[in-house]
Structure formats: C-alpha cells, structure tokens
Scaffold this motif. Structure first.
Motif, PDB file in Angstrom:
ATOM      1  N   PRO A 216       0.622   3.690  -0.955  1.00  0.00           N
ATOM      2  CA  PRO A 216       1.732   4.755  -0.285  1.00  0.00           C
ATOM      3  C   PRO A 216       2.972   4.030  -0.594  1.00  0.00           C
ATOM      4  O   PRO A 216       3.222   2.865  -0.592  1.00  0.00           O
ATOM      5  CB  PRO A 216       1.130   4.410   1.228  1.00  0.00           C
TER       6      PRO A 216
ATOM      7  N   GLN B  80      -7.336  11.054   2.586  1.00  0.00           N
ATOM      8  CA  GLN B  80      -6.692  10.929   1.097  1.00  0.00           C
ATOM      9  C   GLN B  80      -7.743  11.250  -0.019  1.00  0.00           C
ATOM     10  O   GLN B  80      -7.557  11.899  -0.851  1.00  0.00           O
ATOM     11  CB  GLN B  80      -6.229   9.241   0.671  1.00  0.00           C
TER      12      GLN B  80
ATOM     13  N   LEU C 221       2.188   9.491   3.484  1.00  0.00           N
ATOM     14  CA  LEU C 221       3.101   8.533   4.281  1.00  0.00           C
ATOM     15  C   LEU C 221       4.470   9.430   4.386  1.00  0.00           C
ATOM     16  O   LEU C 221       4.956   9.195   5.564  1.00  0.00           O
ATOM     17  CB  LEU C 221       3.545   7.446   3.235  1.00  0.00           C
TER      18      LEU C 221
ATOM     19  N   TRP D 112      -0.965   9.667  -1.661  1.00  0.00           N
ATOM     20  CA  TRP D 112      -0.648   8.685  -0.721  1.00  0.00           C
ATOM     21  C   TRP D 112       0.859   8.794  -0.213  1.00  0.00           C
ATOM     22  O   TRP D 112       1.355   8.823   0.806  1.00  0.00           O
ATOM     23  CB  TRP D 112      -0.762   7.119  -1.348  1.00  0.00           C
TER      24      TRP D 112
ATOM     25  N   GLU E 123      -3.917   2.502   5.022  1.00  0.00           N
ATOM     26  CA  GLU E 123      -4.820   2.812   4.045  1.00  0.00           C
ATOM     27  C   GLU E 123      -6.169   2.974   4.609  1.00  0.00           C
ATOM     28  O   GLU E 123      -6.893   4.058   4.395  1.00  0.00           O
ATOM     29  CB  GLU E 123      -4.880   1.943   2.737  1.00  0.00           C
TER      30      GLU E 123
ATOM     31  N   TRP F  62       7.571   5.290  -1.247  1.00  0.00           N
ATOM     32  CA  TRP F  62       8.374   6.245  -0.908  1.00  0.00           C
ATOM     33  C   TRP F  62       9.818   6.315  -1.804  1.00  0.00           C
ATOM     34  O   TRP F  62       9.729   5.305  -2.672  1.00  0.00           O
ATOM     35  CB  TRP F  62       9.344   5.988   0.528  1.00  0.00           C
TER      36      TRP F  62
ATOM     37  N   LEU G  49       1.717  -1.818   5.580  1.00  0.00           N
ATOM     38  CA  LEU G  49       0.964  -1.446   4.551  1.00  0.00           C
ATOM     39  C   LEU G  49       0.163  -2.861   4.141  1.00  0.00           C
ATOM     40  O   LEU G  49      -0.963  -2.843   3.678  1.00  0.00           O
ATOM     41  CB  LEU G  49       1.986  -0.913   3.403  1.00  0.00           C
TER      42      LEU G  49
END
Length: 205
Positions: free
Chosen positions: A69, A196, A143, A139, A189, A71, A183
């Motif tokens: 995951p 997922q 997120l 992922w 997760e 960004w 995380l």
C-alpha cells in the motif's frame, strides 16, 4: 519486522518500477483533471508530466517497496478556482482512483502479448513489473480511498471542511510517518487482504 529479510532484490526492483507506473498514471490523472477544471497549480508544480519523479513521495515509495500500500506526493488543489468548487475535489478523487482500477485489467492484454514476445530474463523482469503494478495499483486504491491527510482521500476532507484545508495540508508529513508505522504492523494488509484478493480476481480474470 522480518519483512526486510523476506524481500528479494527482484521484489524490490519490481515494486519500485510498479510504484512508479501507478503514481505517474494517478498523479497525471489528478493533475490533468484539476487543470481541466480550472486549477493552474498542478501545471505550475510540474505535475502535468509523464516523468514519475514529481509524483513520487519518498515515504510512499518506501511503503510500496516494504508493504505494497502506498501514496503519491500530495498535490495541493484550490477548489475556489475550480469549476464545481468543492464538488470538483470529489470528482478528482473519484476519477483519479477509478483510472487506477481501470488500468489494472488493461495491463492484462499487454502482459499476454509480452509473454509471447519476450523470453528468458527479459520476460521474467517485464512480467514481474506488470504484476507488481497491478497488485500495487489495487493496494494504492484501497489506501487512498481513505479520507486522511497526505492521501488522495484527503480531497474528500478538504471538500467537507474547506476552512480546515491548511491544517489538513500541514498534517501531511506526520500522517505519512504514521502510515509507515501502521503499515509496518501488518494490520492494514491483514484487514484488507480479502478485499484486495477479491478485487484482484475481479479485475484480472
């Protein structure tokens, strides 16, 4: 945290490449749509580009390699100059994440074609990157759908609380560090792995 020992060099490289693909597509989509809606800031920030570097968040990159995951580098948008105002932020949020979900199945024909074209190490490497981009893309969406600072979901926060936009943006760096810690526990997760996996089967079969 034995995930460091579990990662091979091949996994690190493929996740790195997969992350660059995901954040470039997502960042360009967000910047492009915001620009179309009247915000000039993405262009001035150098985000209207297929060059992945302006879209990369270093903590996000670490998260992608270690945990999956991740960004992108946050992009400051100004709802006051965008057509639709605060609703424009919601549109950018939704389209930005939808594009990543659309890219995941679109990579399947490319994967099949390359598997017939390439052989040996080249085939393994390229197909590994495509697989990583697909997994990381799912992922990434899971997120970034969350309305939290530093994530694409922060656009929902900004739309709901326009008076707090500056505070939301100031919280970005602390939020990224908190994300890395969370995380690292494996909680995110573990909690969302069924979703997922379900999305993966839906989009890639």
């Amino acid at each position: 945290m034995n995930f460091l020992n579990d990662l091979s060099l091949s996994q690190i490289v493929t996740r790195l490449a997969g992350y660059l693909i995901v954040v470039t597509i997502h960042g360009l989509t967000v910047a492009g749509l915001a620009t179309f809606l009247g915000d000039r800031d993405p262009a001035q920030a150098g985000r209207l580009t297929i060059n992945p570097i302006p879209h990369v968040s270093f903590p996000g990159l670490i998260a992608a390699i270690l945990f999956q995951p991740s960004w992108m580098r946050p992009l400051a948008l100004e709802p006051g100059v965008m057509r639709g105002g605060r609703l424009a932020l919601v549109l950018v949020y939704a389209v930005g994440l939808a594009v990543i979900l659309a890219v995941v199945p679109l990579l399947m024909p490319l994967r099949v074609w390359l598997s017939t074209l390439l052989t040996g190490t080249a085939a393994v490497s390229v197909l590994g990157v495509i697989d990583a981009a697909q997994r990381l893309g799912i992922w990434f969406v899971l997120l970034n759908a969350l309305p939290l600072p530093a994530l694409t979901g922060s656009l929902l926060l900004q739309a709901a609380y326009p008076a707090s936009i500056d505070r939301i943006r100031r919280a970005e760096l602390p939020a990224m560090l908190i994300f890395l810690v969370v995380l690292g526990t494996g909680w995110f997760e573990n909690a969302l792995s069924p979703l997922q996996l379900g999305l993966g089967r839906l989009l890639m079969n």
